[in-house]
Motif scaffolding. Structure first.
Motif: not given
Length: 690
Positions: A500-529
């Protein structure tokens, strides 16, 4: 476009023939005469009226009609001669020995293309230019030696290099290997290796056509044609081995994806030959050894009996066979004890069977009879017998010859005494027998033959993918790297699991996503090749403060547009990917991930489509296969699920041939599931020609 005028010419004209057999034109004429050509021979040479006893004409325009012309004249004179012969003399086949064409310059390439065009316009066949010629049971149209023993059941050699063809023939003839034909295609202006295979396939007649084909390949214009006709020939009962040379790795540096950097032109050839069921060799000696094994009866299995009067070579052979997946089973029981009683004291029958330096031809016969009739755990027998130079071994080799012909199980002769038994070995070969001189080369060749899987004639891929959804993503996407969300959609449509994957662009969306996913998580930058190189991958983020800090740092990376958040997935790292290789189609690579793919290069490759049997072969041939099975108490990875994922990746690529590069790196797997935690896909909307 191979025709009877090449294969069975009633008349041959040697254009440029001469008295000097040190010259190309003189030697090819000499070989035609010496080889017993039974048709009419003509020569074109303005300097004499008779050459080597054959009438000579001053110019091709004076020739009567002829079927085949062999040209040994300067390159600049060939086009005019070919034009006259093709259009005025009903000549339907040409062998151009002359050099100075496409191998030298663009101008030369243009000249050979014009020649090929003229010949093709009359339905003719062209071999060459820049070749040693062609020989078969009807004539020896080559300017080289040796002229091999020709038999219908001999090997058929097709070579892109004339010199290499000569060296292969020299090695083979020395060991008693017969030929049925030699095709030296040279620059392949009209007829390449794959075209010869097409003809051999379409004209194949069981019981009369040669069953053994050897290839020396420098380039292939149409890999698909080679694949199609090789598979067809092997399915009909033929056996093919190839030596491939001249592959450049320069293109690897331009590859942008991980899969692209690993895949190479040589890997494409390797995958092509493997899919075709062709044994790939890496030296002339290996190629000749494999051909020699081909020409023996096919053993029922991989259990080899070794018979020797010299312990050392038997130990070497035992090691080679065992290392390469063959068995040297122990021989025991009443039959073994009975045999031992008939040998000199000190002999061993355990396998290897060592009947000592004092062993006799009679004892060798008893051993081979026992292996053939009494030892059911033996499928084939290798006999190593040389000479210390004290006495003749002719009687032993005569006995060996008899057993090779009469035993039901194949018997391989390894005769290592190149000096001490030279005369006996030459007689052995002259009587129509094949031998090996080195037990290690023989062992590797036998293993290569017995370990070679049959080509997968059907796709064998029973997985189903959502073709409509795949096409919807591809058709609506621009070229280049797909957005991560589109890559996710393709994986879902192909049935390839992902976390299950969520894409976020601000801190608020990130916090909401983490509530749904739970820890631990992987976080990755989208854009750099190359996000790992940019520091854009952070694993095992375990609390909200660390997540906020990581989010801020990732968003500050150049080109980062958003952050991907996934639940951490435990398991063993695996890898799978696809790369399009021009001329070959798509290559699928799979293996263990992490250090195994990065450093040890432990991955396997196959041309798409990949069926379930091929997928399993890829997995089982990995050096790290033991990790997949589970090692040192660690749980392994489901082989069935990994094979299914490989097949799904193949099916996805078939549905979306616009894919140029695809990385699933890493995959995380265990005994219950395998998921793609990262995917990168690059497409080109214009589908390249295969």
């Amino acid at each position: 476009m191979i025709n009877d005028k090449l294969l069975k010419p009633g008349t041959i004209a040697v254009v440029g023939g001469s008295e000097a057999i040190s010259k190309t034109g003189g030697k090819v004429l000499y070989n035609l005469i010496k080889g017993g050509y039974k048709g009419h021979l003509y020569v074109v040479n303005p300097k004499a009226q008779v050459i080597q006893g054959i009438k000579s004409y001053p110019d091709v325009s004076f020739l009567p009609s002829c079927d085949l012309a062999i040209l040994a004249i300067p390159a600049k004179m060939c086009l005019q001669a070919v034009t006259v012969l093709a259009r005025e003399k009903n000549t339907g086949a040409f062998i151009i020995l002359s050099a100075g064409f496409g191998e030298e310059s663009g101008e030369g390439r243009e000249a050979e293309q014009k020649i090929a065009s003229v010949i093709s316009s009359v339905g003719g066949t062209l071999i060459g230019p820049n070749c040693i010629g062609f020989l078969n049971m009807n004539y020896a149209g080559v300017f080289t030696t040796p002229l091999p023993v020709l038999r219908p059941d001999g090997i058929e050699l097709i070579s892109g290099s004339g010199a290499t063809a000569v060296f292969i023939m020299e090695a083979a003839v020395t060991n008693g290997v017969p030929f049925s034909a030699v095709w030296s295609v040279g620059n392949s202006a009209q007829t390449g290796i794959e075209d010869v295979l097409e003809y051999l396939d379409e004209s194949y007649t069981p019981g009369s056509s040669s069953r053994v084909k050897l290839l020396y390949i420098e380039s292939i214009r149409n890999p698909g044609k080679l694949l199609k006709h090789s598979v067809s020939l092997i399915t009909k009962g033929c056996r093919i081995a190839a030596l491939k040379a001249g592959v450049s790795e320069a293109g690897i540096r331009a590859a942008s994806s991980h899969t692209g950097a690993m895949a190479s032109p040589d890997m494409a050839y390797d995958a092509l030959l493997r899919k075709a069921g062709i044994i790939r060799c890496h030296s002339r000696s290996e190629l000749v050894a494999v051909a020699s094994v081909f020409l023996h009866r096919k053993p029922a299995g991989k259990r080899v009996g070794i018979v020797t009067h010299a312990g050392g070579p038997a130990v070497i052979l035992t090691d080679i066979l065992s290392k390469n997946g063959l068995e040297v089973p122990q021989i025991t029981g009443p039959a073994a004890e009975k045999l031992k009683e008939k040998l000199h004291p000190g002999s061993s029958v355990a396998n290897p069977v060592d009947f000592l330096a004092t062993g006799t031809a009679e004892q060798l016969g008893l051993i081979l009879d026992a292996c053939d009739n009494d030892f059911s755990n033996i499928d084939s027998v290798a006999v190593i017998f040389g000479s210390p130079g004290l006495f003749s071994v002719k009687n032993v080799y005569s006995l060996l010859q008899e057993k090779m012909k009469n035993c039901r199980k194949p018997v391989y002769a390894i005769l290592p005494s190149l000096i001490n038994a030279r005369n006996e070995m030459d007689e052995f070969a002259a009587d129509g027998n094949i031998y090996f001189t080195d037990e290690a080369i023989f062992g590797k060749a036998l293993a290569a033959v017995l370990n070679q899987p049959q080509p997968e004639t059907g796709a064998g891929n029973s997985v189903r993918v959502d073709h409509k959804s795949i096409r919807s993503v591809i058709d609506s996407a621009a070229g280049g790297y797909l957005e991560p969300e589109d890559a996710d959609k393709l994986l879902d449509a192909a049935g390839i699991p992902r976390p299950f994957t969520v894409y976020v662009t601000d801190v608020k969306d990130m916090e909401s996503a983490l509530e749904a996913i739970g820890f631990p998580v992987a976080m990755k930058a989208v854009g750099p090749l190359h996000k790992t190189d940019a520091g854009g991958v952070v694993l095992n983020v375990s609390d909200i403060d660390k997540a906020r800090e990581t989010f801020s740092r990732l968003m500050a990376i150049k080109e980062c547009r958003k952050v991907l958040i996934q639940k951490m997935t435990p398991g063993t790292e695996l890898f799978a990917g696809v790369k399009y290789e021009t001329g070959f189609g798509h290559l699928l690579l799979a293996g263990l991930g992490g250090i195994f793919v990065e450093v040890l290069k432990d991955f396997k490759c196959s041309l798409i489509p990949v069926g379930i049997n091929t997928a399993k072969d890829m997995i089982r041939s990995l050096k790290g296969y033991g990790i997949i099975k589970g090692a040192r108490g660690q749980s392994g990875v489901s082989e069935e699920l990994f094979a299914e994922l490989i097949c799904r990746l193949s099916a996805l690529t078939e549905a979306a041939p616009e894919i140029r590069e695809l990385d699933l790196n890493p995959l995380m797997g265990n005994s219950e599931k395998i998921v793609a935690v990262d995917a990168r896909i690059r497409i080109e909307k214009r589908i390249p020609e295969r």
